[in-house]
Scaffold this active site. Sequence first.
Site, PDB file in Angstrom:
ATOM      1  N   LYS A   1      11.008   0.749 -65.848  1.00 25.06           N
ATOM      2  CA  LYS A   1      10.956   1.157 -64.375  1.00 25.06           C
ATOM      3  C   LYS A   1      12.551   0.760 -64.200  1.00 25.06           C
ATOM      4  O   LYS A   1      12.850  -0.648 -64.294  1.00 25.06           O
ATOM      5  CB  LYS A   1       9.629  -0.324 -63.914  1.00 25.06           C
ATOM      6  CG  LYS A   1       9.212   1.212 -62.348  1.00 25.06           C
ATOM      7  CD  LYS A   1      10.829   1.047 -61.478  1.00 25.06           C
ATOM      8  CE  LYS A   1      11.595   0.010 -60.897  1.00 25.06           C
ATOM      9  NZ  LYS A   1      12.425   0.441 -59.602  1.00 25.06           N
TER      10      LYS A   1
ATOM     11  N   GLY B   1      17.652  -9.014 -61.352  1.00 29.76           N
ATOM     12  CA  GLY B   1      17.905  -7.399 -60.229  1.00 29.76           C
ATOM     13  C   GLY B   1      17.457  -9.542 -58.950  1.00 29.76           C
ATOM     14  O   GLY B   1      18.209 -10.458 -59.923  1.00 29.76           O
ATOM     15  N   SER B   2      17.612  -9.636 -57.975  1.00 35.52           N
ATOM     16  CA  SER B   2      17.668 -10.516 -57.140  1.00 35.52           C
ATOM     17  C   SER B   2      16.591 -11.367 -57.884  1.00 35.52           C
ATOM     18  O   SER B   2      15.666 -11.202 -58.067  1.00 35.52           O
ATOM     19  CB  SER B   2      17.841 -10.170 -56.059  1.00 35.52           C
ATOM     20  OG  SER B   2      16.218  -9.556 -55.220  1.00 35.52           O
ATOM     21  N   THR B   3      16.820 -12.507 -57.088  1.00 38.47           N
ATOM     22  CA  THR B   3      16.345 -13.748 -57.199  1.00 38.47           C
ATOM     23  C   THR B   3      15.202 -13.564 -55.756  1.00 38.47           C
ATOM     24  O   THR B   3      13.828 -13.993 -56.617  1.00 38.47           O
ATOM     25  CB  THR B   3      17.010 -14.534 -56.669  1.00 38.47           C
ATOM     26  OG1 THR B   3      17.840 -15.420 -56.772  1.00 38.47           O
ATOM     27  CG2 THR B   3      15.986 -16.229 -56.174  1.00 38.47           C
TER      28      THR B   3
ATOM     29  N   GLY C   1      12.943 -11.767 -57.940  1.00 41.71           N
ATOM     30  CA  GLY C   1      12.049 -11.944 -59.424  1.00 41.71           C
ATOM     31  C   GLY C   1      10.927 -12.850 -59.011  1.00 41.71           C
ATOM     32  O   GLY C   1      10.416 -13.115 -59.878  1.00 41.71           O
TER      33      GLY C   1
ATOM     34  N   GLU D   1      15.993 -12.390 -65.023  1.00 45.15           N
ATOM     35  CA  GLU D   1      17.563 -12.945 -64.959  1.00 45.15           C
ATOM     36  C   GLU D   1      18.042 -12.676 -62.938  1.00 45.15           C
ATOM     37  O   GLU D   1      18.105 -11.094 -63.038  1.00 45.15           O
ATOM     38  CB  GLU D   1      18.319 -12.217 -66.024  1.00 45.15           C
ATOM     39  CG  GLU D   1      19.473 -12.929 -66.469  1.00 45.15           C
ATOM     40  CD  GLU D   1      20.745 -11.706 -65.086  1.00 45.15           C
ATOM     41  OE1 GLU D   1      21.459 -12.290 -64.269  1.00 45.15           O
ATOM     42  OE2 GLU D   1      21.533 -10.682 -65.466  1.00 45.15           O
TER      43      GLU D   1
ATOM     44  N   CYS E   1      26.314  -9.318 -61.451  1.00 41.58           N
ATOM     45  CA  CYS E   1      25.570 -11.014 -61.124  1.00 41.58           C
ATOM     46  C   CYS E   1      25.998 -12.703 -61.741  1.00 41.58           C
ATOM     47  O   CYS E   1      26.072 -13.248 -60.834  1.00 41.58           O
ATOM     48  CB  CYS E   1      23.716 -11.193 -61.346  1.00 41.58           C
ATOM     49  SG  CYS E   1      24.265 -10.646 -63.326  1.00 41.58           S
TER      50      CYS E   1
ATOM     51  N   GLU F   1      24.714 -14.971 -52.447  1.00 39.81           N
ATOM     52  CA  GLU F   1      24.771 -13.411 -53.435  1.00 39.81           C
ATOM     53  C   GLU F   1      25.327 -12.957 -52.510  1.00 39.81           C
ATOM     54  O   GLU F   1      24.215 -11.461 -51.833  1.00 39.81           O
ATOM     55  CB  GLU F   1      23.935 -13.245 -53.837  1.00 39.81           C
ATOM     56  CG  GLU F   1      25.029 -12.442 -55.372  1.00 39.81           C
ATOM     57  CD  GLU F   1      23.596 -12.541 -56.414  1.00 39.81           C
ATOM     58  OE1 GLU F   1      23.918 -11.943 -58.094  1.00 39.81           O
ATOM     59  OE2 GLU F   1      22.252 -12.195 -56.348  1.00 39.81           O
TER      60      GLU F   1
END
Length: 494
Positions: free
Chosen positions: A190, A243-245, A248, A266, A300, A398
């Site tokens: 995706k 992607g973003s925390t 995740g 990650e 990142c 971030e």
Amino acid sequence: MAKSLEFYTERAAALRPGNECWIDGRFVPALSGKRFATINPATGHVLTDVARGDDADIDRAVASARSAFNKRIWAGMAPADRKTILLRLAQLVREHLEELALLDTLDVGKPIADTLSIDVPGAAAILQWHAEAIDKLYDEVAPTGSRDLALIRRVPLGVVGVVVPWNFPLDLAIWKIAPALAVGNSVVLKPAEQSPLSALRLAQLATQAGLPDGVLNVVPGFGHEAGKALGLHRDVDCLAFTGSTEIGKMFQTYAGQSNMKPVWLETGGKSPCLVFPDADLEMAADKAAQGIFFNQGQICSANSRLLVHESIAEDMIERLRGRAEALVPGNPLNPATCFGSMVSQEHADRVMNFIALGRKSCRLVTGGEQVCVGESRAFIQPTIFIDAPAESEIVREEIFGPVLVVQTFQDDAQAIALANDTPYGLAASVWTQDLTRALSVSDALHVGTVSVNTVDALSPMTPFGGTKQSGFGRDLSLHSFDKYSDLKTVWIKY
């Protein structure tokens, strides 16, 4: 025609990218019939309308991947034969260099000079490396007693779900799918809704290279629809995400709500760059600028926090100011452009909100403004703040944009404390000519990768990943195969 802005503008206009779901070796529309626009952020113009995959399309893709896996056409193939097909795919990526580079430049606004020289060649090299490695991974035999034979075998998991971001669309897709395919899995990919085009073209090339139908499926769509459906799917054996925390953590929840699939993450970063008094300041300034401003800061592992010894801070900041002001946002299709746009106007607005917060709590050295290039305002000047309070949002959060925050320290212990004072732990850079300091500081930093006298050191031969809320598991290197395979013990008495 010389390879100028006009040349690439013409080539871009001639592209007819695939815009449907790629399932079972062919393009198919989304079952709902819905579509969404993918937009060139550098112009604001629609590139094409793409199939909006959702849970029904994820079901189709997973069923195709499971069928291909169960037939063992790919999973049961000799590793050397899988290698041959993946090497052929790597070569096709190289042969379609310009097309793939244009697709990523148009989708996300990064300079064509970078996608031609870094992104696409790097993706091909990583694919080649994993392909070359797969027939060199050996199973094991345990040291048992007589008349016992215990085999320890590495086996594929089955169906691997992959969700990747928009900042390096082709590169990061290949980071995940190369090891997953190499060990014999089937994959459902995706791509980010902002950047689906190169992933769809990659799937076509994979079929051309000889990958059996169903082994690689690509479902474009939105994260809250297609991405969530992939995370919740009970027939997906593993999911890999970059992607973003925040997202995740959602995938971890989806795994718990479904089949407890392993989820490899990650995620975010707020990486420090530590510059000590004995550093080569000219080289440190060059690399520090690269570490935050490359790809418009949308990385990142971007070195977005500069920690510099107070005795050299003024000198270092002036060097960085000059380098930042030399980076002028421009049309990404111009080969002379070295600083492109944000991925979208929405993301540019988010970055500008952080800059507004920085103006209130810090001192602006340079930049901080949006720039119009043609009809688009999705361009932001390289920006440097100093005198940032440790608790301020631009230090803690971030930003994912070209914003550098400078803090000073008095000694090594304070530098280490500042560097580790973050919920993230992806990467760090250390600048010193003292080997003892380089090693001791590296040991003390809670991150996945420390680059000494450089930034963002990266190779297919070394693992990449983070600690703390930057995720877990490693991409690249032989260790990447561990995420996409399992160990099976076969014990034989004779």
